[in-house]
Design a protein around this motif. Structure first.
Motif, mmCIF file in Angstrom:
data_model
loop_
_atom_site.group_PDB
_atom_site.id
_atom_site.type_symbol
_atom_site.label_atom_id
_atom_site.label_comp_id
_atom_site.label_asym_id
_atom_site.label_seq_id
_atom_site.Cartn_x
_atom_site.Cartn_y
_atom_site.Cartn_z
ATOM 1 N N LEU A 86 0.716 -1.227 -0.065
ATOM 2 C CA LEU A 86 0.026 0.091 -0.276
ATOM 3 C C LEU A 86 0.780 1.375 -0.078
ATOM 4 N N ILE A 87 2.129 1.114 0.504
ATOM 5 C CA ILE A 87 2.986 2.283 0.334
ATOM 6 C C ILE A 87 3.937 2.255 -0.706
ATOM 7 N N SER A 119 -4.694 -2.843 9.865
ATOM 8 C CA SER A 119 -3.418 -2.982 9.438
ATOM 9 C C SER A 119 -3.178 -2.337 8.178
ATOM 10 N N PHE A 120 -4.414 -2.239 7.347
ATOM 11 C CA PHE A 120 -4.081 -1.851 5.934
ATOM 12 C C PHE A 120 -4.769 -0.457 6.215
ATOM 13 N N SER A 121 -5.360 0.142 7.164
ATOM 14 C CA SER A 121 -5.499 1.569 7.121
ATOM 15 C C SER A 121 -4.468 2.450 7.443
ATOM 16 N N ALA A 122 -3.670 1.718 8.357
ATOM 17 C CA ALA A 122 -2.218 2.586 8.875
ATOM 18 C C ALA A 122 -1.504 2.808 7.623
ATOM 19 N N GLY A 175 0.916 6.659 3.604
ATOM 20 C CA GLY A 175 1.273 7.198 2.450
ATOM 21 C C GLY A 175 0.846 8.628 2.190
ATOM 22 N N ILE A 176 -0.266 9.039 2.747
ATOM 23 C CA ILE A 176 -0.750 10.413 2.808
ATOM 24 C C ILE A 176 0.138 11.306 3.523
ATOM 25 N N ALA A 177 0.716 10.838 4.525
ATOM 26 C CA ALA A 177 1.843 11.734 5.456
ATOM 27 C C ALA A 177 3.144 11.923 4.621
#
Length: 545
Positions: free
Chosen positions: A222-223, A396-399, A404-406
């Motif tokens: 996801l990242i 776990s996949f929300s973090a 990524g936004i950060a």
């Protein structure tokens, strides 16, 4: 290239005592006397990159930065005790010895306490036990899964932004990164030297890929995944550190994992990371004497919460999943270190923008709101260790979505402190005006985070407005403008995603606020234009079922 200087003691003196069951203990020292390090020379124990981060945020060095006393480590060696890791923040060391040795050690005049952390022999004295497999694993999306919904919920459109996480260093803490070094979607991490550091703390091993567990692989996708036309992580151009701190299976919990979490955070600090992503949490253990109480939430009592607090104080933006116990009758609340005030705790929403049932909620006795925000956590599209694009559920996949936004935001505004960045998340949230302990301040809006709307930086507020809640159910949408020179009489126009006008109406603002009636409008993505005496303001809103 920045000089990497990590004070990180992993010694290779073999333990000789072979009698009895060896367990893992944390030895806490009384002080840091007889150290050979000086706060006046931080280059002894921090990398150039870490020093630059401290300077950027004006963070002073303190005793927590100093490594543990060399004299005390030497004393352990003289007792023929193998020191696996040291912790400067907790001022101690991880050892693996028999119970009688631990009891004798607790009587030493330089030792404060010896804490039983986990049973059994797990750590290895060799760091090269597991070979690195090299056979490539191709990415397969034969089910034609799309990331569009999870991207739309956070208002991410790769075509409309330039940020990709360039120059940002992210440390990912997890339970295993199976096949990451073989999956082609991660090739760029190695070919472009974006993998800065890696380590498996569970077994004192340099190979983080050998565990039969791909939880971290999915999180990292996801990242960082980069497979054009198939799958893209939010910040695939960011640099990465991979740290295994969680033993597998996840049900086999002992406090040793919290110590590993803190030691990994120290290593991340020394390397100079900007962001920590942790999809891990702790509250109860196999050994009930280690269990925490619900009333410990928010008290900075747990080992991992203490570490997360210090990480934030050292200038690291720390992102932690809220946990998946929302349906529990005994502990529905965020666990540890998700209770940490300075960290960004991330809950989960489903594909309609509503709270995922499993997502842990905030403890009502806490003085601050947890979770902080929520991002997609149900049916999230990820890449597994076989290279398959699949869906998975969990905070776990929300973090990593929040991470990524950060990363994209820090690429744009590198001067933001962890506190300022966390505030930006709050203010961009779909429930910024009415946060709660279910989804916090709501779903963050990436375009808000990148400065189109709201609070980054302060001087840009004059021509900015906000639409909320966003995503929203068809009904009443709130509007707030921040330019005091805008006349109360404005015109509202709403267009669908093919450019068709569906609403055109007049609106009178009261104290810069108004209501847009979207009753009867079908779910989808819409463009909202507010025509004012100061020019047009344009924003987007997502309507869900």
């Amino acid at each position: 290239m920045n000089r990497l200087f990590i004070i990180y003691l992993i010694l290779i003196i073999p333990a000789i005592n072979v009698f009895g069951q060896k367990n893992r203990y944390f030895v806490q020292f009384k002080d840091k006397k007889h150290t050979s390090y000086s706060l006046n020379n931080p280059g002894q124990f921090l990398s150039d990159r870490a020093i630059e981060r401290r300077n950027r945020f004006g963070i002073e060095y303190d005793s927590l930065d100093l490594p543990v006393s060399n004299a005390y480590i030497d004393s352990l060696h003289k007792e023929n005790i193998h020191v696996f890791y040291t912790s400067k923040w907790l001022n101690g060391a991880i050892i693996q010895v028999e119970e009688n040795v631990a009891e004798a050690l607790s009587l030493k005049n330089y030792v404060d306490t010896v804490v039983f952390a986990a049973p059994g022999f797990r750590l290895t004295t060799s760091q090269n036990t597991y070979p690195f497999d090299e056979n490539p694993v191709n990415v397969d999306n034969s089910n034609n899964l799309s990331q569009a919904n999870q991207n739309n919920l956070i208002n991410y459109n790769k075509e409309s932004i330039e940020q990709r996480g360039n120059g940002i260093l992210i440390a990912v803490f997890d339970g295993g990164f199976k096949n990451v070094n073989q999956i082609t979607a991660f090739d760029h991490l190695y070919g472009s030297n974006k993998l800065i550091d890696q380590f498996d703390f569970i077994e004192n091993e340099i190979n983080p890929y050998h565990h039969n567990n791909d939880h971290g692989t999915k999180v990292l996708s996801l990242i960082s995944a980069f497979s054009p036309g198939i799958y893209l992580g939010l910040a695939y151009d960011a640099e990465i550190c991979l740290y295994v701190t969680e033993d597998y299976p996840f049900s086999n919990e002992y406090r040793i994992e919290e110590y590993y979490w803190v030691i990994a955070a120290e290593r991340a600090d020394s390397v100079g990371v900007d962001i920590i992503n942790s999809s891990l949490g702790y509250n109860t253990f196999e050994d009930a004497t280690m269990d925490y109480e619900i009333t410990d939430i928010g008290q900075n009592i747990s080992i991992s919460s203490m570490g997360a607090k210090i990480a934030v104080e050292k200038g690291i933006f720390t992102v932690i999943s809220a946990g998946n116990s929302g349906n529990s009758s005994s502990w529905p609340y965020t666990a540890f270190p998700a209770d940490t005030d300075g960290a960004l705790t991330v809950g989960a929403v489903n594909n309609t923008g509503n709270k995922s049932g499993f997502s842990s909620i905030g403890y009502p006795e806490q003085e601050y709101i947890k979770p902080d925000i929520s991002t997609p956590g149900s049916q999230v599209v990820v890449i597994n260790s076989s290279g398959n694009v699949i869906t998975s559920n969990g905070t776990s996949f929300s973090a990593p979505i929040a991470t990524g936004i950060a990363a994209l935001t820090l690429e744009t505004f590198p001067e933001l402190t962890p506190s300022q960045l966390k505030t930006a998340f709050h203010e961009s949230g779909s429930q910024a005006e009415i946060p709660n302990r279910l989804i916090g301040y709501g779903i963050p809006d990436l375009m808000v985070m990148l400065g189109e709307v709201l609070s980054i930086p302060e001087e840009k507020k004059s021509d900015i407005f906000k639409l909320y809640p966003n995503p929203a159910n068809p009904g009443l949408l709130k509007l707030k403008v921040f330019n005091e020179n805008i006349h109360p009489n404005v015109e509202i126009k709403v267009y669908n995603n093919v450019g068709g006008e569906i609403i055109s109406s007049a609106l009178i603002l009261i104290n810069g606020e108004g209501i847009i009636d979207l009753t009867g409008v079908s779910p989808g993505n819409y463009v909202v234009i507010v025509r004012t005496n100061q020019g047009d303001l344009t924003g987007k809103v997502i309507l869900t079922d």
